[in-house]
Design an enzyme around this catalytic site. Sequence first.
Site, PDB file in Angstrom:
ATOM      1  N   HIS A   1       6.999   5.775  16.644  1.00  0.00           N
ATOM      2  CA  HIS A   1       5.499   5.825  17.402  1.00  0.00           C
ATOM      3  C   HIS A   1       5.060   7.221  17.312  1.00  0.00           C
ATOM      4  CE1 HIS A   1       6.359   2.089  19.892  1.00  0.00           C
ATOM      5  NE2 HIS A   1       5.577   1.902  18.933  1.00  0.00           N
TER       6      HIS A   1
ATOM      7  N   ARG B   1      -8.535  -2.902   7.872  1.00  0.00           N
ATOM      8  CA  ARG B   1      -7.140  -3.369   8.376  1.00  0.00           C
ATOM      9  C   ARG B   1      -7.504  -4.251   9.791  1.00  0.00           C
ATOM     10  NH1 ARG B   1      -4.711   1.330   5.594  1.00  0.00           N
ATOM     11  NH2 ARG B   1      -3.137   0.605   3.897  1.00  0.00           N
TER      12      ARG B   1
ATOM     13  N   ARG C   1     -10.578  -7.122   5.509  1.00  0.00           N
ATOM     14  CA  ARG C   1      -9.590  -7.693   5.246  1.00  0.00           C
ATOM     15  C   ARG C   1      -9.255  -8.755   6.379  1.00  0.00           C
ATOM     16  NH1 ARG C   1      -4.163  -4.817   3.266  1.00  0.00           N
ATOM     17  NH2 ARG C   1      -3.868  -4.505   5.517  1.00  0.00           N
TER      18      ARG C   1
ATOM     19  N   GLU D   1      -1.292  -7.153  -4.634  1.00  0.00           N
ATOM     20  CA  GLU D   1      -0.174  -6.541  -4.163  1.00  0.00           C
ATOM     21  C   GLU D   1       1.161  -7.126  -4.225  1.00  0.00           C
ATOM     22  OE1 GLU D   1      -0.969  -5.499   0.084  1.00  0.00           O
ATOM     23  OE2 GLU D   1      -1.815  -7.544   0.346  1.00  0.00           O
TER      24      GLU D   1
ATOM     25  N   ASP E   1       2.105  -2.111  -1.107  1.00  0.00           N
ATOM     26  CA  ASP E   1       3.051  -3.460  -1.237  1.00  0.00           C
ATOM     27  C   ASP E   1       3.400  -3.472  -2.704  1.00  0.00           C
ATOM     28  OD1 ASP E   1       3.363  -4.430   1.571  1.00  0.00           O
ATOM     29  OD2 ASP E   1       1.489  -4.729   1.488  1.00  0.00           O
TER      30      ASP E   1
ATOM     31  N   CYS F   1      -6.549   0.401  -2.928  1.00  0.00           N
ATOM     32  CA  CYS F   1      -6.711   0.533  -1.642  1.00  0.00           C
ATOM     33  C   CYS F   1      -5.502   1.200  -0.882  1.00  0.00           C
ATOM     34  CB  CYS F   1      -7.620  -0.386  -0.775  1.00  0.00           C
ATOM     35  SG  CYS F   1      -6.623  -1.894  -0.730  1.00  0.00           S
TER      36      CYS F   1
HETATM   37  C1  PEP Z   1      -1.256  -1.930   0.380  1.00  0.00           C
HETATM   38  O1  PEP Z   1      -0.282  -2.619   0.216  1.00  0.00           O
HETATM   39  O2  PEP Z   1      -1.412  -1.006  -0.522  1.00  0.00           O
HETATM   40  C2  PEP Z   1      -2.410  -1.972   1.280  1.00  0.00           C
HETATM   41  C3  PEP Z   1      -3.387  -1.281   1.299  1.00  0.00           C
HETATM   42  O3  PEP Z   1      -2.052  -2.786   2.322  1.00  0.00           O
HETATM   43  P1  PEP Z   1      -1.338  -2.601   3.736  1.00  0.00           P
HETATM   44  O4  PEP Z   1      -0.911  -0.954   3.734  1.00  0.00           O
HETATM   45  O5  PEP Z   1      -2.170  -2.491   4.863  1.00  0.00           O
HETATM   46  O6  PEP Z   1      -0.079  -3.235   3.625  1.00  0.00           O
HETATM   47 MG    MG Z   2      -0.535  -4.510   1.776  1.00  0.00          MG
END
Ligand code: PEP
Ligand code: MG
Length: 575
Positions: free
Chosen positions: A194, A301, A337, A436, A460, A507
């Site tokens: 945190h 997000r 998203r 991803e 991811d 992204c």
């Molecule tokens: C990613 O996985 O790169 C992404 C942009 O989504 P998150 O980081 O929210 O999983």
């Molecule tokens: Mg992701």
Amino acid sequence: MNFVLHGVAVSAGITIGHAHLVSSARLEAAHYEIADSAVAAEIFRFDAAIARARQELAAIEAHVTADAPAEFGAFINLHRMILADSSLSHAPRELIRERRMNAEWALVQQMEKLVAQFEEIEDPYLRERRQDIEQVVERVLKTLAGGNAAPEPPASAEGNLIVVAHDLSPADMILFKRHKFGGFVTDVGGVTSHTAIVARSLNIPALVGLHHARQMIRENDVLIVDGIQGVLVVDPDAVVLGEYRLRQSQHGLERQKLKRLKSTPSATLDGTPVELFANIELPQDLGDVQDSGAQGVGLFRTEFLFMNRKVLPTEDEQFEAYREVAKALEGRPVVIRTLDLGADKGLSEGGPQDMPNPALGLRAIRYCLSEPQLFLAQLRAILRASKYGRVRILLPMLAHAHEIDQSLSMVKQAKQQLDDKGVGYDAAVEIGGMIEVPAAALALPMFMRRLDFLSIGTNDLIQYTLAIDRTDDAVAHLYDPLHPAVLHLIAHTIQAANRGGTPIAVCGEMAGEPGLTRLLLGFGLRNFSMHAQQLLAIKERVLRTDLAQAQPLAQRVLRQSDPAKTRELLLKLNS
Ligand code: PEP
Ligand code: MG
């Protein structure tokens, strides 16, 4: 004595100042036996301390400003719950009564028992919550000692103060909003703690995971916090100090200079336009988006709207949030998203939980398709907001054709529900998918046929390609964006999408890493989305990129299987 400690940099920049030690009351708690006749008074003292700690938390909660990150409220709530639990608020009374322990000793004894139970938990996120128990106990110990719950240094000196703590509770961290400290360092805390989460939102140089800093540093020691390299220099000599002062002013000047690029059109040296978008978690991030001159929001997000709360946001509340962003962007696009809940992004209550392997479980689109009412409500909210700006919908973690087909038919259903009620929306709203999961990158035509645009989530994609948990410190060294398999999947996805005429963006965090900008440009990427703070540094890279040079070098990187050579080529690309 001059020495250096290494930690995890959670917030960039360099700060030089004087150490301000935040006392760890737990380490200083007195241990003594009390007389039979003192039991009642000691229990009274204990109860009074618990009550005072409760009041303090309530007071902090009342001071949370509207613009404070949503996490703050949740942290305080969690601490209030821990404090109310009988294992902390009642069990120590038994230890006082039966074992004649003083209140501090009884409390620490009970805390160690609870902490030991948490240490057994496998889930790293839950395991880290033991720190919340420790922080609550420290708060009570401080009130037992009659001290203040948080450091209150003289305001005039604050900018020169670097807070040094064993750990800082997120509730105490709220005070950082009011007090402009120069930086802070802590002994404990991983990048997902945190404290680290809040640190990033405060945007001051900070390090965590320094292990024994609190013990080794004395009040008023001169410290250098290098939040770029993850280094803490204690009591530097004049030469080191001079060097860091130089670096600090250079860093400040560079950031200042970057601001001039805010309205410069983003294009490479030959004039090829490159779109730069910002990632946001909440509508309150819009200020940073506007300051960065972003061409829109490339990733909203939305799951952050759902976290840290007991009651999930209604369709109307979601609609308000999406509309606020769509309107504020005044015609610039926002890619919203749909919920990416699961894995490390859990809900306070309900939601996808208790899975044997959460990152591979009912996460993101899988969870939404298993909860059609929740998904439909979100889709309706987004569609309704689409009337107020340029809204696009992005589906996370897709791997199968049927997931896309099912999602598209849910969008159709949501539109029908709005039609039935006569509620307006943009009928031509575009629907895109995140790439991803390696399966998605390898089966791209299946995605291109069904979707209007694609966005690569490198965070991811790397996690799933290399089979390493992106939140686990123990395997963090294996998280490698330059692994040939990762680069292959990314380059292949960009090139295939470009050939097929499907708009493609990145992204994930790679989009905000200046050292990788030219490589991605060389692969053919023309749309980057990142946190707003990174945007101008990326624009600067773009402006100084010669595509004719970057393209062949990027292809050479792709053909490379020797990691040392890959890094050598990357250096050349960035020179
Ligand atoms: C990613 O996985 O790169 C992404 C942009 O989504 P998150 O980081 O929210 O999983
Ligand atoms: Mg992701």
